[in-house]
Design a protein around this motif. Structure first.
Motif, PDB file in Angstrom:
ATOM      1  N   GLY A  17       0.791  -1.219   0.000  1.00 19.37           N
ATOM      2  CA  GLY A  17       0.000   0.000   0.000  1.00 19.37           C
ATOM      3  C   GLY A  17       0.821   1.265   0.000  1.00 19.37           C
ATOM      4  O   GLY A  17       0.295   2.349   0.228  1.00 19.37           O
ATOM      5  N   ILE A  83      -7.802   2.442  -5.345  1.00 20.82           N
ATOM      6  CA  ILE A  83      -6.450   2.393  -4.802  1.00 20.82           C
ATOM      7  C   ILE A  83      -5.522   1.673  -5.768  1.00 20.82           C
ATOM      8  O   ILE A  83      -5.954   0.845  -6.561  1.00 20.82           O
ATOM      9  N   ARG A  86      -4.716  -2.791  -5.929  1.00 23.01           N
ATOM     10  CA  ARG A  86      -5.893  -3.224  -5.162  1.00 23.01           C
ATOM     11  C   ARG A  86      -5.855  -4.729  -4.864  1.00 23.01           C
ATOM     12  O   ARG A  86      -6.129  -5.142  -3.736  1.00 23.01           O
ATOM     13  N   ASN A  89      -3.410  -5.490  -2.045  1.00 22.54           N
ATOM     14  CA  ASN A  89      -3.877  -5.015  -0.743  1.00 22.54           C
ATOM     15  C   ASN A  89      -4.987  -5.889  -0.178  1.00 22.54           C
ATOM     16  O   ASN A  89      -5.027  -6.177   1.023  1.00 22.54           O
ATOM     17  N   CYS A 120      -2.183  -0.177   6.854  1.00 25.96           N
ATOM     18  CA  CYS A 120      -3.422  -0.550   6.169  1.00 25.96           C
ATOM     19  C   CYS A 120      -3.814  -2.002   6.405  1.00 25.96           C
ATOM     20  O   CYS A 120      -4.836  -2.466   5.895  1.00 25.96           O
ATOM     21  N   SER A 151      -8.567   9.855   1.025  1.00 23.85           N
ATOM     22  CA  SER A 151      -9.513   8.946   0.373  1.00 23.85           C
ATOM     23  C   SER A 151      -9.562   9.257  -1.113  1.00 23.85           C
ATOM     24  O   SER A 151      -9.117  10.318  -1.564  1.00 23.85           O
ATOM     25  N   PHE A 161      -3.061   3.090  -0.544  1.00 23.68           N
ATOM     26  CA  PHE A 161      -3.979   2.574   0.475  1.00 23.68           C
ATOM     27  C   PHE A 161      -3.511   2.899   1.892  1.00 23.68           C
ATOM     28  O   PHE A 161      -4.320   3.140   2.787  1.00 23.68           O
ATOM     29  N   THR A 165      -5.879   4.570   5.990  1.00 25.86           N
ATOM     30  CA  THR A 165      -6.194   3.577   7.020  1.00 25.86           C
ATOM     31  C   THR A 165      -7.332   4.030   7.912  1.00 25.86           C
ATOM     32  O   THR A 165      -8.284   3.284   8.177  1.00 25.86           O
ATOM     33  N   GLN A 168     -10.768   4.115   6.335  1.00 26.94           N
ATOM     34  CA  GLN A 168     -11.414   2.795   6.354  1.00 26.94           C
ATOM     35  C   GLN A 168     -11.977   2.478   7.730  1.00 26.94           C
ATOM     36  O   GLN A 168     -13.132   2.044   7.861  1.00 26.94           O
TER      37      GLN A 168
END
Length: 337
Positions: A17, A83, A86, A89, A120, A151, A161, A165, A168
């Motif tokens: 990430g 992201i 992806r 991650n 992350c 974001s 990503f 953190t 999310q």
């Protein structure tokens, strides 16, 4: 919290990430400095769990150490609203969730020590902790120079990503999910795991340009407890007690502590993947962390942002390892700090 004296160690070899490679070698670095042997010799009851014993927990078992395989950085195209890397991650989150599930099945409510990787990985960790401690209120002390509230909705979004953190964990607008992708194994939901009652931002470098004014304003508007890096530098133990008191007042009984080493000033201790001049010396941050780790409500610790490329003789990794071993050994013995 009635806490088990056993400790499960998980090594996370990942930097998928991130904006630059390096953190995926942190797991090997901790192994090289013999953190397992040091824990055992210090009297810590370390549990070595083989995930292959649990083939039905979260999919097929990949082998003796679920996270031995690296999930690494790679140049990835920018996709607006999403992201980079992806697939990598999401794979990292599945592996972390798998290992946490195995750990808790083998040793319910054992202390969890997660080494390496990046912040992350926390959505998978905290969702597992919430499930395990379902009869308690879960909380987080997020020791990080950054708020990590970026974001894909931001005008200056770059796609990494690790920078979202807390977006999310707080289920803010822009949080991503794989629930609607037809997968049989969704791992990333827009699940609100953190709010102003159960979360403390600790060691946040408020003047750093990466901490956008709109992100800091959101934390202020939502009444989050934010303890700045300057405050930690001046009064590490007092600020750590302040963090614990905030969570205690809100009846948080299962606390996860996350340490991004970028919260430590790189002028003295340049171990972090990306430097952040916080003004917090290594020993100062260890003083604060010692207070946090003395709390019987703390159920686990994750360490992230370690880049061994900045530590060719592993002297800094060894310093950090010795401190963590000492804290866990004193927990094991039930000593006051």
């Amino acid at each position: 919290m009635d806490q088990s004296r056993k400790t499960c160690v998980t090594y996370v070899a990942a930097d998928c990430g991130s904006i630059i490679p390096g953190k995926s070698r942190a797991a090997a670095a901790f192994k090289t400095v013999d953190i397992y042997r040091r824990l055992v010799e210090a009297g810590v009851n370390v549990i070595d769990i083989d995930p292959s014993q649990f083939p039905d927990s979260d999919g097929p078992a990949p082998g003796p150490d679920v996270l031995d395989g690296e999930v690494t950085y790679k140049p990835s195209p920018f996709v607006p609203g999403n992201i980079r890397n992806r697939t990598g991650n999401l794979e990292l989150l599945r592996r972390v969730r798998k290992k946490m599930t195995v750990n808790f099945q083998a040793e319910p409510r054992a202390f969890q020590l997660v080494l390496g990787g990046e912040c992350c990985m926390l959505p998978a960790i905290l969702s597992s902790v919430k499930k395990e401690y379902h009869d308690s209120t879960m909380g987080l002390v997020y020791i990080d120079a950054d708020t990590d509230l970026h974001s894909p909705l931001d005008d200056d979004w770059m796609g990494y990503f690790a920078s979202m953190t807390m977006t999310q964990l707080m289920a803010r607008p822009g949080a991503i999910s794989d629930e609607s992708e037809g997968t049989l194994d969704p791992v990333l939901a827009r699940e609100k795991l953190c709010d102003s009652n159960n979360t403390v931002f600790f060691g946040t470098n408020l003047p750093h340009p990466g901490n956008r004014p709109k992100h800091l304003a959101h934390l202020n508007d939502e009444h989050f407890k934010v303890i700045s890096s300057e405050a930690v530098a001046n009064h590490p133990e007092g600020r750590a007690n302040e963090a614990l008191e905030h969570l205690e007042q809100n009846k948080v009984e299962a606390i996860w502590v996350h340490l991004d080493v970028d919260s430590i000033d790189p002028g003295e201790f340049p171990l972090a993947n990306v430097p952040n001049f916080t003004g917090v010396a290594f020993q100062t941050m260890m003083q604060a962390l010692t207070v946090l780790m003395a709390s019987t409500n703390v159920v686990g610790l994750s360490i992230a942002e370690v880049n061994p490329d900045h530590d060719p003789d592993l002297a800094m990794t060894t310093m950090l390892t010795k401190e963590i071993v000492s804290m866990l050994a004193r927990r094991e013995l039930g000593h006051s700090f």
